[in-house]
Design a protein around this motif. Structure first.
Motif: not given
Length: 91
Positions: A39-41, A81-88, A43-47, A8-17
């Protein structure tokens, strides 16, 4: 059994956080604390563990039910919806 990871892109995950940290439920705040290390990286996609992604989806849906303001509900729906799409896409 090992937990599958979802990229998941860390920038987007930071917004969710941040959304969950400001959430109204205790579950939202608890999950925000669990998401913070991911969320600490910027600009990266984090596992992120798939189980964490699933719990995040569930908590976001719960927040949607609690929040009355339509613009916030729409934003939370999009984040879920973004999380579901990333997971799927990583199954």
């Amino acid at each position: 059994m090992t937990d599958f990871m979802v990229q998941i892109p860390a920038d987007w995950l930071a917004r969710v956080f941040l959304t969950l940290r400001r959430g109204v439920s205790d579950d939202a705040k608890t999950l925000a604390a669990e998401l913070q290390p991911f969320t600490e990286k910027p600009g990266q996609r984090v596992p992120v563990p798939r189980t964490t992604v699933l719990r995040t989806e569930s908590v976001l849906r719960g927040e949607i039910e609690i929040i009355g303001e339509e613009s916030q509900r729409a934003r939370l729906s999009q984040e879920a919806e973004n999380l579901i799409n990333a997971r799927l896409s990583h199954q």
